[in-house]
Motif scaffolding. Structure first.
Motif, PDB file in Angstrom:
ATOM      1  N   ALA A 311      10.865  71.093   0.928  1.00 44.58           N
ATOM      2  CA  ALA A 311       9.458  70.707   0.797  1.00 44.58           C
ATOM      3  C   ALA A 311       9.289  69.210   0.584  1.00 44.58           C
ATOM      4  CB  ALA A 311       8.815  71.478  -0.352  1.00 44.58           C
ATOM      5  N   CYS A 312      10.343  68.510   0.191  1.00 50.03           N
ATOM      6  CA  CYS A 312      10.274  67.065  -0.044  1.00 50.03           C
ATOM      7  C   CYS A 312      10.518  66.238   1.214  1.00 50.03           C
ATOM      8  CB  CYS A 312      11.293  66.650  -1.106  1.00 50.03           C
ATOM      9  SG  CYS A 312      11.010  67.370  -2.723  1.00 50.03           S
ATOM     10  N   LEU A 313      10.992  66.867   2.270  1.00 56.03           N
ATOM     11  CA  LEU A 313      11.355  66.107   3.463  1.00 56.03           C
ATOM     12  C   LEU A 313      10.112  65.528   4.139  1.00 56.03           C
ATOM     13  CD1 LEU A 313      14.051  68.489   4.989  1.00 56.03           C
ATOM     14  CD2 LEU A 313      14.411  66.437   3.603  1.00 56.03           C
ATOM     15  N   PRO A 314      10.206  64.325   4.668  1.00 54.97           N
ATOM     16  CA  PRO A 314       9.034  63.722   5.332  1.00 54.97           C
ATOM     17  C   PRO A 314       8.630  64.443   6.613  1.00 54.97           C
ATOM     18  CG  PRO A 314      10.986  62.354   5.625  1.00 54.97           C
ATOM     19  CD  PRO A 314      11.357  63.412   4.646  1.00 54.97           C
ATOM     20  N   THR A 315       9.524  65.229   7.193  1.00 52.97           N
ATOM     21  CA  THR A 315       9.204  65.960   8.425  1.00 52.97           C
ATOM     22  C   THR A 315       8.537  67.305   8.159  1.00 52.97           C
ATOM     23  OG1 THR A 315      11.445  66.877   8.392  1.00 52.97           O
ATOM     24  CG2 THR A 315      11.085  64.860   9.682  1.00 52.97           C
ATOM     25  N   THR A 316       8.371  67.689   6.897  1.00 54.25           N
ATOM     26  CA  THR A 316       7.758  68.969   6.562  1.00 54.25           C
ATOM     27  C   THR A 316       6.237  68.834   6.584  1.00 54.25           C
ATOM     28  OG1 THR A 316       9.630  69.521   5.135  1.00 54.25           O
ATOM     29  CG2 THR A 316       7.624  70.797   4.838  1.00 54.25           C
ATOM     30  N   THR A 317       5.580  69.700   7.341  1.00 55.77           N
ATOM     31  CA  THR A 317       4.119  69.663   7.434  1.00 55.77           C
ATOM     32  C   THR A 317       3.494  70.264   6.182  1.00 55.77           C
ATOM     33  OG1 THR A 317       4.018  71.811   8.531  1.00 55.77           O
ATOM     34  CG2 THR A 317       4.270  69.854   9.944  1.00 55.77           C
ATOM     35  N   ASP A 318       2.172  70.072   6.045  1.00 48.92           N
ATOM     36  CA  ASP A 318       1.466  70.602   4.881  1.00 48.92           C
ATOM     37  C   ASP A 318       1.519  72.123   4.854  1.00 48.92           C
ATOM     38  OD1 ASP A 318       0.869  68.098   4.026  1.00 48.92           O
ATOM     39  OD2 ASP A 318      -1.160  68.062   4.870  1.00 48.92           O
ATOM     40  N   ASP A 319       1.303  72.770   6.004  1.00 54.22           N
ATOM     41  CA  ASP A 319       1.332  74.241   6.055  1.00 54.22           C
ATOM     42  C   ASP A 319       2.732  74.757   5.740  1.00 54.22           C
ATOM     43  OD1 ASP A 319      -1.337  74.276   6.676  1.00 54.22           O
ATOM     44  OD2 ASP A 319      -1.001  74.421   8.858  1.00 54.22           O
ATOM     45  N   GLU A 320       3.737  74.088   6.278  1.00 55.37           N
ATOM     46  CA  GLU A 320       5.111  74.529   6.015  1.00 55.37           C
ATOM     47  C   GLU A 320       5.480  74.320   4.551  1.00 55.37           C
ATOM     48  OE1 GLU A 320       9.032  75.952   6.868  1.00 55.37           O
ATOM     49  OE2 GLU A 320       7.029  76.199   7.745  1.00 55.37           O
ATOM     50  N   ARG A 321       4.982  73.239   3.948  1.00 58.61           N
ATOM     51  CA  ARG A 321       5.260  72.991   2.534  1.00 58.61           C
ATOM     52  C   ARG A 321       4.629  74.078   1.664  1.00 58.61           C
ATOM     53  NH1 ARG A 321       3.102  68.474   2.225  1.00 58.61           N
ATOM     54  NH2 ARG A 321       4.953  67.222   2.724  1.00 58.61           N
ATOM     55  N   ARG A 322       3.400  74.450   1.982  1.00 61.20           N
ATOM     56  CA  ARG A 322       2.747  75.511   1.205  1.00 61.20           C
ATOM     57  C   ARG A 322       3.483  76.829   1.363  1.00 61.20           C
ATOM     58  NH1 ARG A 322      -1.861  73.003   3.585  1.00 61.20           N
ATOM     59  NH2 ARG A 322      -2.990  71.676   2.074  1.00 61.20           N
ATOM     60  N   ARG A 323       3.990  77.082   2.565  1.00 59.48           N
ATOM     61  CA  ARG A 323       4.746  78.324   2.773  1.00 59.48           C
ATOM     62  C   ARG A 323       6.043  78.317   1.984  1.00 59.48           C
ATOM     63  NH1 ARG A 323       8.937  80.440   5.221  1.00 59.48           N
ATOM     64  NH2 ARG A 323       9.644  78.411   5.984  1.00 59.48           N
ATOM     65  N   LEU A 324       6.757  77.191   2.020  1.00 58.72           N
ATOM     66  CA  LEU A 324       8.016  77.107   1.282  1.00 58.72           C
ATOM     67  C   LEU A 324       7.805  77.274  -0.222  1.00 58.72           C
ATOM     68  CD1 LEU A 324       9.719  74.114   3.138  1.00 58.72           C
ATOM     69  CD2 LEU A 324      10.439  76.511   3.199  1.00 58.72           C
ATOM     70  N   LEU A 325       6.649  76.843  -0.712  1.00 59.95           N
ATOM     71  CA  LEU A 325       6.379  76.882  -2.149  1.00 59.95           C
ATOM     72  C   LEU A 325       5.575  78.112  -2.556  1.00 59.95           C
ATOM     73  CD1 LEU A 325       5.520  73.116  -2.730  1.00 59.95           C
ATOM     74  CD2 LEU A 325       7.705  74.286  -3.046  1.00 59.95           C
ATOM     75  N   SER A 326       5.507  79.110  -1.676  1.00 60.32           N
ATOM     76  CA  SER A 326       4.838  80.375  -1.990  1.00 60.32           C
ATOM     77  C   SER A 326       5.900  81.401  -2.385  1.00 60.32           C
ATOM     78  CB  SER A 326       4.039  80.870  -0.779  1.00 60.32           C
ATOM     79  OG  SER A 326       3.470  82.136  -1.052  1.00 60.32           O
ATOM     80  N   PHE A 327       5.924  81.761  -3.666  1.00 63.86           N
ATOM     81  CA  PHE A 327       6.919  82.686  -4.207  1.00 63.86           C
ATOM     82  C   PHE A 327       6.228  84.015  -4.527  1.00 63.86           C
ATOM     83  CE2 PHE A 327       8.262  78.397  -5.182  1.00 63.86           C
ATOM     84  CZ  PHE A 327       9.595  78.397  -4.800  1.00 63.86           C
ATOM     85  N   VAL A 363       2.501  74.608  -5.433  1.00 64.73           N
ATOM     86  CA  VAL A 363       3.288  75.804  -5.740  1.00 64.73           C
ATOM     87  C   VAL A 363       2.354  76.972  -6.057  1.00 64.73           C
ATOM     88  CG1 VAL A 363       4.723  76.838  -7.530  1.00 64.73           C
ATOM     89  CG2 VAL A 363       5.414  74.706  -6.476  1.00 64.73           C
ATOM     90  N   SER A 364       2.717  78.159  -5.595  1.00 70.29           N
ATOM     91  CA  SER A 364       1.956  79.379  -5.914  1.00 70.29           C
ATOM     92  C   SER A 364       2.926  80.519  -6.174  1.00 70.29           C
ATOM     93  CB  SER A 364       1.004  79.746  -4.769  1.00 70.29           C
ATOM     94  OG  SER A 364       1.726  80.011  -3.576  1.00 70.29           O
TER      95      SER A 364
END
Length: 687
Positions: A311-327, A363-364
């Motif tokens: 989620a910290c990578l500069p190539t990660t999009t906003d939607d992908e970041r939210r998905r990665l941080l959805s637990f 994060v969610s």
């Protein structure tokens, strides 16, 4: 009177000196005697030292009583030091004492550490049985039969145990360890078979998934526990059992990577292999993580940190970041709730220190529960408290919801609407924990297929003496999550009545039972099914309630209906570590009693019948309470007394599990991990 430099003065007592010199001797006329060191003058002589002594005076009441000398100095008292000086003096004294004690402990530790190293060769020539090196073959599959193990001649105690009854224990969980701790080493030839060589403290497993505790702090080498009873350990997996020949089929992978099978004979077999996660027919569980073993905890920890790093990578999009941080946590029981709480603590307390702050905002955490409340087996007030706590921490709780499918990037679930309609919803998914009940292992399924009486699809059924139903009596037992105690009180009605009818000389199905006879039946029911005792307290009310014709007696139908009503109130025992621990302790005590009674039974040639019932009582489960961690707070449910709280409750929760830890080693490691988290935070590393 003057003699040289001494002058004996006989003077009246000065009343002002009495508070200072209350014990000076007096003569009959109230005078005291002084010896004065003077300058030779007979007047105005200032004494430098005054000494008073008591002469042996005769008392009218006790002539033999004599008083001792007591010297008194008139020198001025020493000057009192100031408070700063006293503080510094005491501080230095305490510091010096502390340094001496700590230094002594450090030196003592190094001396002990030096004594643990060995330079001499530790091996010696030992005898090994030929049967252990070249076992005979037999059984239905003509496999090697391990009648003797290579460690049977390691010491004289092991050699003597070769002639003892063979006790084989499957698994290294709570029930097996509790059983081993209760056994007498001289009673049985003990062998433990397990695919893992450690005991896992499962209640603290959620804490290890986020780095609050280290993985090694939750495990204890099983060989250390087995050594206490001079037993043997085989790292292998049970595959099948031949009940008629009392042979256990075991499989293990050898050094060349090939799977080898052999038979292990037994006189008593204890099955404690645990359970697996119940899939409930949901698709896509390969995209989920489970929390049953120490390997599962390590995988979860790596996955969480991997998602945070991506989620910290500069190539990660906003939607992908939210998905990665959805637990997402599927299951609102103690395991799912505690994991969600530990995960929130990690994200809330440690994420902002080392990761970009935007991650904390996106994060969610979601908990999907099929029932109306999370922790539905606890008191309702505790369930509501947990839900309010999660709402405060912004952990979303989705009740009355069922997972339909788990995909790599999202999870589909159904939820009941306000009007009772079913609505399908979805959540983005970066991580999913599946924690929704237990199911049978493959080994237990094979055993159940061999026995027609095994009709339960979720666990092996045992009687109240924990003996496997359908197996030869007194040979196979089952404990822990893999088993359930069958409480079929009504099915044993004929047995109870037949016993009573034989005593009365009547037909069981035509008997009319009076209240006095009903009391006898109730006592037999309590002895056979201890869990029914709570429902048989008011025998008079039960008798009156089911005596529908008011005849003062109960016929077969009325008594059958009464016992069915009791049967319906008896619930299956919870699949918890507490239940497995109590069952293991029970079997350990009973096996010790059987070993003590064995010589007498052998002398009288008694080798048949219900020996377990004759020697020991039936198993009775005592629920000691439940507790759960819900994020810097905890809830407790102890026998009807329920309470919850903040950090004080958390410290109590830790204290309970700290006391239940299996060894001093694990207690020390737990204390060190909690201290390390407080001082340095959680370790945010995956490997």
């Amino acid at each position: 009177m003057r003699i040289g430099a001494l002058q004996i003065v006989k003077a009246p007592v000065n009343r002002s000196l009495q508070p200072i010199l209350p014990q000076w001797p007096r003569n009959i006329s109230g005078h005291i005697r002084l010896r004065l060191h003077t300058c030779g003058s007979s007047h105005n002589c200032r004494p430098s030292t005054t000494t008073a002594w008591r002469r042996p005076l005769q008392s009218a009441s006790n002539p033999a009583k004599r008083r001792l000398l007591r010297p008194i100095s008139t020198k001025p008292l020493p000057h009192r030091r100031g408070p700063v000086f006293r503080f510094l003096y005491r501080s230095l004294a305490y510091t010096g004492g502390f340094i001496v004690v700590v230094g002594g402990l450090v030196v003592g530790f190094f001396v002990y550490d030096a004594s643990t190293y060995r330079e001499d060769l530790s091996y010696t020539d030992i005898p090994v049985s030929t049967e252990a090196l070249y076992p005979r073959r037999g059984g239905p599959k003509n496999l090697p039969i391990a009648d003797t193990l290579v460690s049977d001649d390691d010491c004289p105690e092991n050699t003597r145990a070769k002639t003892k009854p063979k006790l084989v224990v499957l698994g290294s969980g709570w029930g097996s360890v509790a059983l081993l701790k209760q056994l007498n080493p001289e009673d049985y030839h003990i062998t433990v078979v397990s695919p893992v060589n450690y005991f896992l403290f499962t209640p603290m497993l959620p804490s290890a998934t986020v780095g609050t505790l280290e993985l090694r702090s939750l495990v204890e080498p099983i060989r250390r526990i087995v050594q206490r009873v001079r037993g043997h350990f085989l790292r292998a997996e049970a595959v099948d059992v031949v009940l008629s020949e009392r042979l256990l089929e075991v499989a293990q992978v050898d050094a060349s990577g090939e799977e080898r099978h052999f038979y292990l004979p037994y006189d008593k077999l204890v099955i404690g292999v645990g359970s697996t996660t119940n899939p409930h027919g949901v698709k896509g569980l390969e995209n989920c993580h489970f929390l049953k073993t120490i390997e599962d905890a390590g995988k979860i920890r790596n996955k969480i940190l991997q998602n945070l790093e991506h989620a910290c990578l500069p190539t990660t999009t906003d939607d992908e970041r939210r998905r990665l941080l959805s637990f997402v946590v599927s299951g609102g029981g103690p395991t799912g709730v505690e994991f969600a709480a530990e995960l929130f603590d990690l994200l809330n307390e440690d994420l902002g220190r080392s990761f970009p702050k935007i991650l904390r905002n996106e994060v969610s955490v979601h908990v999907i529960q099929s029932r109306g409340h999370i922790l539905n087996t606890y008191d309702e007030a505790l369930s509501k408290f947990a839900e309010e706590r999660f709402a405060h921490d912004q952990v979303e709780v989705l009740t009355n919801s069922r997972v339909k499918e788990v995909r790599p990037d999202k999870i589909l679930f159904t939820q009941k609407g306000e009007n009772g309609e079913t609505i399908t919803k979805e959540l983005p998914l970066g991580f999913c924990l599946w924690s929704t009940g237990v199911a049978q292992t493959d080994f237990c399924k094979r055993i159940a297929e061999k026995l027609e009486v095994q009709t339960n699809r979720h666990a092996l059924e045992t009687d109240t003496h924990l003996r496997l139903n359908g197996a030869p009596l007194g040979s196979v037992y089952a404990i822990g999550d893999c088993s359930t105690v069958q409480n079929n009180v009504a099915d044993h009605l004929v047995t109870f009545l037949r016993t009573l009818a034989v005593e009365k000389g009547k037909d069981p199905e035509k008997m009319q039972i009076t209240f006095a006879e009903w009391r006898q039946v109730a006592q037999r029911v309590k002895k056979r099914f201890p869990q029914a005792s709570d429902h048989l307290r008011r025998l008079d009310k039960l008798f009156e309630q089911y005596d529908k014709d008011r005849s003062g007696t109960l016929d077969f139908g009325e008594l059958h209906e009464l016992l069915i009503q009791i049967d319906s109130k008896l619930t299956s025992l919870p699949a918890t570590a507490q239940r497995a621990h109590q069952q293991g302790q029970y079997l350990g005590r009973k096996f010790s009693k059987l070993a003590q009674a064995a010589p007498g039974m052998a002398a009288n040639e008694v080798d048949y019948g219900d020996l377990d019932d004759a020697v020991y009582k039936a198993f009775e489960y005592h629920h000691l309470g439940s507790l759960a961690y819900i994020g810097n707070s905890a809830v407790f449910d102890f026998g009807g007394l329920s309470f919850s709280g903040g950090l004080l409750a958390v410290y109590l929760w830790r204290s309970v599990y700290f006391a239940q830890s299996v060894s001093f080693r694990t207690r020390v490691l737990l204390a060190m991990d909690w201290s390390k988290r407080a001082m340095f935070g959680r370790d945010l590393m995956n490997y």
